[in-house]
Write a protein that holds these residues in place. Structure first.
Motif, PDB file in Angstrom:
ATOM      1  N   GLY A 419       0.800  -1.210   0.000  1.00  0.00           N
ATOM      2  CA  GLY A 419       0.000   0.000   0.000  1.00  0.00           C
ATOM      3  C   GLY A 419       0.835   1.262   0.000  1.00  0.00           C
ATOM      4  O   GLY A 419       0.306   2.363  -0.199  1.00  0.00           O
ATOM      5  N   ASP A 420       2.127   1.124   0.232  1.00  0.00           N
ATOM      6  CA  ASP A 420       3.037   2.262   0.225  1.00  0.00           C
ATOM      7  C   ASP A 420       3.681   2.367  -1.162  1.00  0.00           C
ATOM      8  O   ASP A 420       3.456   1.534  -2.035  1.00  0.00           O
ATOM      9  N   GLU A 421       4.480   3.425  -1.370  1.00  0.00           N
ATOM     10  CA  GLU A 421       5.202   3.593  -2.623  1.00  0.00           C
ATOM     11  C   GLU A 421       6.691   3.765  -2.349  1.00  0.00           C
ATOM     12  O   GLU A 421       7.089   4.309  -1.312  1.00  0.00           O
ATOM     13  N   ARG A 422       7.476   3.321  -3.285  1.00  0.00           N
ATOM     14  CA  ARG A 422       8.913   3.584  -3.265  1.00  0.00           C
ATOM     15  C   ARG A 422       9.184   4.732  -4.218  1.00  0.00           C
ATOM     16  O   ARG A 422       8.602   4.808  -5.301  1.00  0.00           O
ATOM     17  N   LEU A 423      10.050   5.635  -3.820  1.00  0.00           N
ATOM     18  CA  LEU A 423      10.410   6.779  -4.667  1.00  0.00           C
ATOM     19  C   LEU A 423      11.670   6.421  -5.443  1.00  0.00           C
ATOM     20  O   LEU A 423      12.697   6.067  -4.846  1.00  0.00           O
ATOM     21  N   VAL A 424      11.578   6.493  -6.775  1.00  0.00           N
ATOM     22  CA  VAL A 424      12.690   6.090  -7.636  1.00  0.00           C
ATOM     23  C   VAL A 424      13.108   7.265  -8.521  1.00  0.00           C
ATOM     24  O   VAL A 424      12.257   7.922  -9.145  1.00  0.00           O
ATOM     25  N   ALA A 425      14.394   7.539  -8.563  1.00  0.00           N
ATOM     26  CA  ALA A 425      14.954   8.534  -9.484  1.00  0.00           C
ATOM     27  C   ALA A 425      15.428   7.804 -10.739  1.00  0.00           C
ATOM     28  O   ALA A 425      16.292   6.928 -10.659  1.00  0.00           O
ATOM     29  N   VAL A 426      14.838   8.154 -11.869  1.00  0.00           N
ATOM     30  CA  VAL A 426      15.243   7.574 -13.145  1.00  0.00           C
ATOM     31  C   VAL A 426      16.009   8.659 -13.900  1.00  0.00           C
ATOM     32  O   VAL A 426      15.461   9.713 -14.230  1.00  0.00           O
ATOM     33  N   VAL A 427      17.263   8.395 -14.157  1.00  0.00           N
ATOM     34  CA  VAL A 427      18.166   9.392 -14.739  1.00  0.00           C
ATOM     35  C   VAL A 427      18.649   8.915 -16.105  1.00  0.00           C
ATOM     36  O   VAL A 427      19.143   7.791 -16.234  1.00  0.00           O
ATOM     37  N   GLN A 428      18.512   9.782 -17.089  1.00  0.00           N
ATOM     38  CA  GLN A 428      18.978   9.480 -18.449  1.00  0.00           C
ATOM     39  C   GLN A 428      20.282  10.232 -18.689  1.00  0.00           C
ATOM     40  O   GLN A 428      20.297  11.457 -18.772  1.00  0.00           O
ATOM     41  N   PRO A 429      21.421   9.505 -18.812  1.00  0.00           N
ATOM     42  CA  PRO A 429      22.703  10.183 -19.035  1.00  0.00           C
ATOM     43  C   PRO A 429      22.782  10.768 -20.449  1.00  0.00           C
ATOM     44  O   PRO A 429      22.154  10.275 -21.390  1.00  0.00           O
ATOM     45  N   ASP A 455      14.481   6.021  -2.887  1.00  0.00           N
ATOM     46  CA  ASP A 455      14.839   4.685  -2.433  1.00  0.00           C
ATOM     47  C   ASP A 455      15.774   3.996  -3.426  1.00  0.00           C
ATOM     48  O   ASP A 455      16.478   3.049  -3.064  1.00  0.00           O
ATOM     49  N   ALA A 456      15.748   4.442  -4.682  1.00  0.00           N
ATOM     50  CA  ALA A 456      16.580   3.804  -5.705  1.00  0.00           C
ATOM     51  C   ALA A 456      16.932   4.818  -6.782  1.00  0.00           C
ATOM     52  O   ALA A 456      16.179   5.760  -7.050  1.00  0.00           O
ATOM     53  N   LEU A 457      18.082   4.637  -7.381  1.00  0.00           N
ATOM     54  CA  LEU A 457      18.540   5.456  -8.503  1.00  0.00           C
ATOM     55  C   LEU A 457      18.798   4.519  -9.670  1.00  0.00           C
ATOM     56  O   LEU A 457      19.601   3.584  -9.560  1.00  0.00           O
ATOM     57  N   LEU A 458      18.098   4.750 -10.764  1.00  0.00           N
ATOM     58  CA  LEU A 458      18.258   3.921 -11.962  1.00  0.00           C
ATOM     59  C   LEU A 458      18.724   4.785 -13.128  1.00  0.00           C
ATOM     60  O   LEU A 458      18.252   5.919 -13.296  1.00  0.00           O
ATOM     61  N   PHE A 459      19.621   4.244 -13.932  1.00  0.00           N
ATOM     62  CA  PHE A 459      20.039   4.912 -15.162  1.00  0.00           C
ATOM     63  C   PHE A 459      19.327   4.240 -16.330  1.00  0.00           C
ATOM     64  O   PHE A 459      19.453   3.028 -16.533  1.00  0.00           O
ATOM     65  N   ALA A 460      18.551   5.032 -17.066  1.00  0.00           N
ATOM     66  CA  ALA A 460      17.788   4.487 -18.195  1.00  0.00           C
ATOM     67  C   ALA A 460      17.287   5.641 -19.044  1.00  0.00           C
ATOM     68  O   ALA A 460      17.247   6.801 -18.594  1.00  0.00           O
ATOM     69  N   ASP A 461      16.912   5.336 -20.287  1.00  0.00           N
ATOM     70  CA  ASP A 461      16.280   6.341 -21.137  1.00  0.00           C
ATOM     71  C   ASP A 461      14.861   6.585 -20.633  1.00  0.00           C
ATOM     72  O   ASP A 461      14.087   5.633 -20.427  1.00  0.00           O
TER      73      ASP A 461
END
Length: 494
Positions: A419-429, A455-461
């Motif tokens: 029921g909660d959410e995770r906050l994710v940073a999606v970064v496109q280099p 909560d997480a850092l992902l590198f992606a388009d």
């Protein structure tokens, strides 16, 4: 402004009006000012001869260019209401939109009709789809007619009487909604004219010197001020060559177009404007570093274009929370209600289709005004992420993630399963930038986010959507969920 343009075109008919580019970036004239005026005359006469009168609705599915501009001028002259039809919306959505406006006639070029007919399999690969032509109602072809197209609009020698248009509807633009309830913005003639006048004052185009841009809000004011307008090439490499050969006094590109051009090695001249999607201080700074005398971010909505503008140096100097989009432009009124930004002014839409007129536009953006009265966005109201009973607004923090080497950065919520959410940073280099160095560069901004640290850092388009290719948050959240599910919580570094 459209009346001024009509007069201006006839006063210098031999001069270039709309320019294009060859594969080498060389300039070619697509229409002179006189040819544009004659085309508008022909369309207006033909539409009047078909029995269309002030207040009637005409659907428009014509690619940007001289013909589309001539159609706009013809509709304006006759007091007709144009409904913009986007082939990329899909057949079900378009059926609903057509049913909501019930056009007396649909004007479509061969490309739009090909999507609905003989080229449907090819168009599907490009994610374009129209209902079958017979479902569009009466259709007339604008421009070159190919096999399988509807009859041509043609030309008529009908003499047009002086028509009393009043301040009726000028244009309908669909923005969102569902197939059962399409949402459409209706601009009046006075509102459309006010918006174009604001752009004219903002651009201040000099006669005879080219401007590069593809929207009506660039074409009309620039041409009215005597400047030829070049349509930007679709290929970033050709666009870079086009900019080099043309040396425009002013350029308007969307942020994705601007990023692609910069990555292709483009150099700029004069002032550069970008809007229709978020533009970071880093992107504007790169534009100035590539030769632009000034680089401006324009805050605009379909409901009110433009609302505010900020120059690169002011945006870079701002060190507060949120995204500075600049001072309200002359005539734009601003207030907030429960944190949401509301705008009003002469250029604001008259109403939403099927609703009563309302002077205030609810932007859906959270915002506040700084000490200087400038608008600072805090994110979309509906983009709020709820994590551990805390409301987190991505727009407050995303600007800090645009460190050098970052092309795009968005914060999205991903269901945590409880029921909660995770906050994710999606970064496109940016192309050629090392992820390890970017992770180190982002460490400081991430620490300063305090309780809103992802909560997480992902590198992606970052997925994009819509005509203006804005970040698609829903698709980005899905991408993040898939990546996190594959990597597992323990395997994702933050």
């Amino acid at each position: 402004m459209l009346d001024l343009l009509d007069h201006s075109l006839r006063s210098a008919p031999e001069r270039p009006a709309v320019l294009g580019a060859t594969r080498t970036g060389r300039t070619r004239v697509r229409a002179t000012r006189g040819e544009l005026a004659e085309l508008a005359d022909a369309y207006a006469s033909s539409l009047y001869a078909r029995g269309l009168r002030p207040g009637d609705t005409v659907g428009v599915a014509v690619r940007p260019g001289p013909r589309a501009l001539a159609v706009l001028l013809a509709l304006w002259r006759l007091g007709l209401r144009g409904a913009v039809l986007d082939p990329g919306a899909g057949p079900d959505v378009l059926r609903a939109r057509l049913a909501s406006v019930r056009p007396s006639l649909v004007l479509a070029d061969a490309a739009a009709q090909a999507v609905a007919g003989w080229a449907r399999p090819l168009a599907a690969r490009a994610r374009l789809a129209l209902p079958p032509l017979q479902e569009l109602g009466p259709v007339a072809t604008v421009g070159r007619r190919l096999p399988g197209c509807a009859p041509a609009l043609g030309r008529a020698d009908t003499r047009l009487p002086v028509l009393d248009h009043g301040d009726g509807d000028a244009v309908i633009v669909f923005t969102s909604g569902t197939t059962s309830r399409p949402r459409a913005v209706v601009h009046s003639r006075s509102g459309l004219a006010a918006g174009m006048s604001t752009v004219a004052a903002l651009f201040r185009a000099r006669p005879g010197e080219p401007v590069l841009g593809g929207t009506f809000f660039v074409l009309v004011p620039s041409l009215a001020q005597g400047a030829p307008v070049a349509l930007p090439a679709r290929s970033p490499k050709i666009l870079a060559r086009q900019l080099h050969r043309l040396s425009p006094q002013g350029t308007y590109l969307t942020p994705p177009q601007l990023r692609d051009a910069l990555n292709a090695g483009a150099r700029f001249t004069g002032r550069v404007w970008t809007g229709s999607a978020p533009a970071s201080a880093e992107l504007l700074g790169r534009t100035r570093a590539a030769g632009a005398a000034e680089a401006w971010g324009v805050y605009a909505l379909t409901e009110l274009f433009p609302a505010a503008a900020v120059e690169s140096r002011d945006k870079t100097a701002y060190d507060g929370a949120g995204d500075l989009v600049g001072a309200p432009l002359p005539g734009v009124e601003v207030r907030t209600e429960a944190g949401q930004l509301l705008l009003s002014g002469a250029a604001a839409r008259n109403r939403y289709l099927g609703q009563d007129p309302d002077p205030w536009v609810r932007t859906g953006d959270r915002a506040h005004l700084d000490a200087s009265g400038r608008i600072v966005l805090e994110g979309r109201c509906k983009d709020m992420v709820l994590r551990r009973a805390e409301n987190i607004y991505p727009g407050l923090y995303e600007p800090s993630l645009h460190v050098p080497g970052v092309e795009l950065a968005v914060l999205v919520g991903v269901p945590a399963g409880d029921g909660d959410e995770r906050l994710v940073a999606v970064v496109q280099p940016r192309p050629g930038h090392d992820e390890a160095r970017l992770r180190a560069a982002l460490a400081g901004p991430l620490r300063r986010m305090g309780s809103a640290r992802p909560d997480a850092l992902l590198f992606a388009d970052v997925p994009l959507s819509g005509r203006s290719r804005k970040p698609d948050r829903a698709a980005t959240a899905l991408l993040a969920a898939e990546r996190l599910g594959t990597a597992g919580r323990a395997g994702v570094r933050t």
